[in-house]
Design an enzyme around this catalytic site. Structure first.
Site, PDB file in Angstrom:
ATOM      1  N   ARG A  42      41.332  47.366  45.932  1.00  0.00           N
ATOM      2  CA  ARG A  42      41.824  47.466  44.553  1.00  0.00           C
ATOM      3  C   ARG A  42      41.763  46.112  43.856  1.00  0.00           C
ATOM      4  NH1 ARG A  42      47.559  49.957  45.184  1.00  0.00           N
ATOM      5  NH2 ARG A  42      47.616  48.358  46.776  1.00  0.00           N
ATOM      6  N   CYS A  43      40.665  45.433  44.025  1.00  0.00           N
ATOM      7  CA  CYS A  43      40.481  44.071  43.515  1.00  0.00           C
ATOM      8  C   CYS A  43      39.346  44.077  42.492  1.00  0.00           C
ATOM      9  CB  CYS A  43      40.134  43.162  44.705  1.00  0.00           C
ATOM     10  SG  CYS A  43      39.683  41.477  44.276  1.00  0.00           S
TER      11      CYS A  43
END
Length: 165
Positions: A42-43
């Site tokens: 989730r970057c």
């Protein structure tokens, strides 16, 4: 000097558990270059999984091994390996080794990341830091998150690592 540095260890002395719960002992890659990448699903850099997969495909007939170590050290990884698998396998169809989540910073960092920091002073400062370990065990080159896997800088370093094994 810490115990890890005193023991004259190398990257090949460490192990991980992959996202399928299999033990991955880096000794099996002894004498071969390894590209170690701390990743998160989730970057803003998660799309680099696609480029890492392309790098994997480009070098699949060489001795280069790519190991993604998923990590929530920067609060951007799922806690469930099933969620991580969805990102890695469904979204990016990765074929390289993906480890179950480990810490890459702090006192609870995986021993390999502790060793890299103690031996080379190269702690990951964010997700998708890349570490190219030469086959001779002597060189660990760090590339930051902004260095894309397909960058000329990283590819030249890989070519050099492959040529000097």
């Amino acid at each position: 000097m810490s115990l890890l540095a005193k023991e004259n260890l190398s990257v090949y002395d460490f192990k991980f558990v992959d996202i399928d719960n299999n033990n991955i002992e880096l000794t099996q890659f002894e004498g071969k270059p390894i590209l170690l990448v701390n990743t998160a699903s989730r970057c803003g850099f998660t799309s680099q999984y696609e480029s890492l997969q392309n790098l994997f495909l480009n070098y699949r007939n060489t001795t280069l091994t790519i190991v993604a170590t998923t990590s929530n050290s920067f609060k951007q990884e799922y806690s469930s390996t099933e969620e991580i698998k969805k990102i890695c396998l469904v979204n990016y169809d990765v074929g390289f080794i993906v480890a179950s989540p480990v810490s890459v910073t702090g006192d609870d960092a995986h021993p390999l990341y502790q060793w890299i920091n103690e031996e080379y002073g190269k702690r990951p400062k964010w997700n998708f830091y890349k570490y190219l370990v030469s086959a001779d065990r002597k060189t660990v080159t760090r590339f930051n998150s902004k260095t894309k896997p397909q960058s000329e800088k990283l590819r030249k370093a890989i070519e050099t690592a492959l040529a000097t094994q």
